[in-house]
Enzyme design. Structure first.
Site, PDB file in Angstrom:
ATOM      1  N   HIS A   1      -7.857  16.269  55.851  1.00  0.00           N
ATOM      2  CA  HIS A   1      -8.802  15.532  55.016  1.00  0.00           C
ATOM      3  C   HIS A   1      -8.332  14.121  54.688  1.00  0.00           C
ATOM      4  CE1 HIS A   1     -12.073  15.040  52.164  1.00  0.00           C
ATOM      5  NE2 HIS A   1     -11.207  14.595  51.280  1.00  0.00           N
TER       6      HIS A   1
ATOM      7  N   ASP B   1     -11.593  21.005  56.820  1.00  0.00           N
ATOM      8  CA  ASP B   1     -10.535  20.039  57.132  1.00  0.00           C
ATOM      9  C   ASP B   1      -9.313  20.202  56.239  1.00  0.00           C
ATOM     10  OD1 ASP B   1     -11.365  19.066  54.685  1.00  0.00           O
ATOM     11  OD2 ASP B   1     -11.924  17.072  55.401  1.00  0.00           O
TER      12      ASP B   1
ATOM     13  N   SER C   1     -14.427  10.661  51.780  1.00  0.00           N
ATOM     14  CA  SER C   1     -14.405  11.733  50.795  1.00  0.00           C
ATOM     15  C   SER C   1     -15.434  11.493  49.697  1.00  0.00           C
ATOM     16  CB  SER C   1     -12.991  11.867  50.234  1.00  0.00           C
ATOM     17  OG  SER C   1     -12.854  13.022  49.479  1.00  0.00           O
TER      18      SER C   1
END
Length: 684
Positions: free
Chosen positions: A642, A591, A301
């Site tokens: 995610h 996602d 991320s």
């Protein structure tokens, strides 16, 4: 009034009443008992109806059902969260609590070993899929790799995403002393502090709006060690699945390093306050010196943005001083997991109106705490003090995200383009309003560039200055300027304004999930100006260059502390249109948190061009389809959400292959139309 006074004076008190008046009084005296009797009858009827309703009330809403149900749920939660080894600590923990609150009570020593044994036996009989922290796949990927004869080859560094790292207090100031060495972000202690110590928690977690560092008296630091980001709280894993599988193939603290950081800080302040990049450089150099091998970096991320900044920092002669060949000599592979390369649309909504759902890639547990206990304005104020979250601002403007007539990821025959990042259906009152609010003239629909300016105008000038002194969000096509940007730290977190390191032997692997609806653009509503003590300089304050001064348009005393209210138009849902609209959010591909464009466009197109990849680094893209198992918490082996992707079998296999020297087996895999979308971006 005078006539009434005269009548009163001319009506003697001793004057006898007429016969008609006497008759009326007698009728009235007879009427009173009748009315009282009627009231009694109605009261009895009402009591009978209430009694009947109680009898007819369903059993599952009665206290005799709800109370035992609460007990059973509490016991079940205990089975899920309490480990057998925790039972032996109950006695000592109870004594510590009593000592803290000066409670004098002698508690006899109790041997809980038998209870622990029975508890362990009971837990072993619970199916693994019922346990939130386990799903029956522990160590399986590692065992499969070990069976192939694969073992630890390259040292590996794991870099968590935003809000994944636990934060703990090191302040000894009297007002924060009760927090000392306790987690204020992560763990159940965070929840208890938010519930019972809310104001102090906010003041400790907020950063100074001017310096971007700790406010006076507070001292929050990132937790250290592998446990800092293994789990957000008991039962909610983050990196623990990957660590478990790496351990099976002979990884430990000698060749595995988790690099936690205070995600609230800007990239510059990460080094300025904590020396984060210096420590990371030293760790990687230590691996090379002791083991003679380059390092594999796996970043999740926002961690991918942090690493992009690190690559330029370590090369810079004025900062890391490693030289232009440092990355080539020290980094074997760089795995970016669900990377936020081009920003996140959700972040824009968070800065504008504090609406988040799981904004800024926040895991659901953290999002629940912020949304449940804080208002939108309080969340907005927190986000605007966390300079690190500003790295999620969308990058590339209309060239990447589209304009009023077009967007690269628009569906065929769409009724509305994603290029209008923020659109206004109509002016409406907020859902919580009880009073009639005058209508306001709708604001025009806005592209990414226009929305960025509009949002900034509604943030404090301190936030604007922080943004312009730490980040840049444009697109640069001139190669000479791109090389020059290697000396400008503001550009280092934007892949469109800096070049990748000149490291031809390094491999980049982009892996991310696809198949979960993701927030892409928004329908907004707005109301009138209202008093807002949180932002004294909201509208009319601008700071558009990295100087020490910001320009402020003078205000009259009448509107000095008022700002325009805006919010996602949650009343608008249209499931059959293109794009689908749900509660004011136009859904796109991704996602569940990051849009597909941000996840993959640089990997399949941008970094394939020498302009941004002068060293010709090989970039491989692996898309994992989101196929969660409905009966397993958090999706099981094939989830690609995610956050939950960190526990997926596909990602764990990929990381272990690269770390054990079998990275050549990793090949491009596509399940989306990202190559088609990326070709539509205006790169040239």
């Amino acid at each position: 009034m005078s006539t009434l006074s005269q009548r009163i004076r001319t009506w003697p008190a001793s004057e006898p009443s007429s016969e008609s008046d006497i008759g009326k009084e007698q009728d009235h005296s007879q009427l009173v008992p009748d009315v009282q009797l009627e009231f009694k009858q109605q009261g009895k009827l009402f009591d009978a109806q209430i009694h009947k309703m109680k009898k007819e009330r369903r059993f599952f809403v009665k206290a005799r059902f709800l109370f035992p149900l609460g007990i059973l749920l509490g016991i079940l939660l205990g089975f899920i969260l309490i480990q057998p080894s925790d039972l032996q600590d109950i006695h000592s923990n109870l004594l510590l609590i009593m000592e803290e609150y000066d409670i004098s009570l002698k508690i006899p020593d109790i041997d809980l070993s038998r209870v622990e044994l029975e508890w362990r036996r009971f837990r072993n009989n619970i199916p693994e899929v019922w346990k939130l922290n386990n799903d029956g796949r522990e160590f399986q990927v590692g065992e499969a790799m070990k069976a192939r004869g694969l073992t630890a080859h390259y040292p590996i560094v794991l870099v968590p995403g935003i809000v994944s790292t636990g934060l703990e207090s090191w302040s000894t100031s009297p007002e924060y002393r009760t927090f000392f060495r306790e987690k204020l972000w992560g763990g159940f202690n965070m929840v208890s502090q938010v519930i019972f110590n809310r104001e102090k928690w906010i003041s400790a977690m907020m950063l100074d709006p001017v310096t971007g560092l700790d406010p006076p008296g507070a001292k929050i630091r990132a937790a250290e060690g592998i446990g800092a980001a293994s789990s957000f709280m008991t039962g909610y894993w983050l990196w623990s699945k990957i660590v478990e599988n790496l351990a099976v193939v002979n990884y430990d603290t000698n060749n595995l390093h988790l690099a936690p950081y205070d995600w609230r800080l800007s990239m510059w302040n990460l080094e300025e306050r904590d020396g984060y990049f210096s420590k990371l450089k030293s760790t990687i150099e230590g691996f090379k010196k002791r083991q003679g091998k380059k390092t594999v970096i796996a970043a999740h991320s926002m961690g991918s943005t942090v690493m992009l900044y690190f690559f330029k920092w370590v090369e810079s002669p004025e900062h890391g001083g490693g030289g232009s060949d440092w990355v080539e000599n020290h980094i074997e592979s760089y795995i970016t997991i669900a990377g936020t390369h081009l920003g996140v649309a959700k972040a824009m909504a968070a800065f504008l109106s504090g609406e988040m759902k799981d904004t800024v890639q926040m895991n659901p547990a953290g999002a629940y705490v912020l949304e449940r206990f804080f208002s939108r304005k309080e969340r907005q104020k927190l986000f605007c003090s966390w300079a690190g979250s500003a790295s999620m601002w969308i990058k590339g403007g209309t060239d990447v995200w589209g304009d009023a007539s077009w967007a690269p990821d628009d569906e065929p025959e769409s009724s509305h383009t994603h290029g209008e990042l923020i659109a206004f259906r109509q002016a409406a009152a907020p859902p919580s309003a009880h009073d009639i609010i005058p209508s306001v003239e709708p604001t025009k629909n806005m592209t990414a560039d226009e929305a960025s300016t509009w949002i900034l105008e509604r943030t404090p000038s301190t936030f604007q200055k922080m943004l312009w002194t730490n980040y840049s969000f444009g697109i640069e096509r001139n190669e000479k300027v791109l090389k020059k940007n290697a000396l400008d730290p503001r550009k280092w977190s934007n892949p469109l304004e800096v070049q990748l390191p000149n490291a031809p032997s390094m491999k980049i692997i982009c892996v991310y999930g696809h198949g979960k609806e993701t927030e892409r653009s928004y329908w907004y509503a707005h109301g009138p100006h209202e008093s807002d003590e949180s932002f004294e300089e909201v509208e009319h304050s601008t700071c558009t260059d990295p100087t020490d001064k910001c320009d402020h348009t003078p205000r009259t005393p009448l509107d000095i502390s008022f700002s325009r209210t805006s919010w996602i138009d949650a009343d608008y849902t249209h499931e059959t249109t293109k794009p689908k609209v749900r509660n004011g959010v136009k859904m796109g591909e991704g996602d569940g948190t990051v849009s597909l464009l941000s996840l993959g466009a640089m990997c399949v197109e941008g970094w394939k061009r020498p302009r941004w990849n002068p060293g010709g680094i090989k970039v491989t893209t692996v898309e994992l389809p989101h196929q969660p198992a409905p009966n397993i918490p958090r999706g099981g082996a094939n989830t690609s959400d995610h956050v939950d992707i960190l526990g997926s079998t596909g990602l764990n296999e990929l990381i272990l292959k690269v770390a054990t020297g079998a990275g050549h087996e990793v090949e491009d895999r596509f399940v989306s139309r990202i190559r088609e979308f990326a070709r539509r971006v205006r790169w040239d």
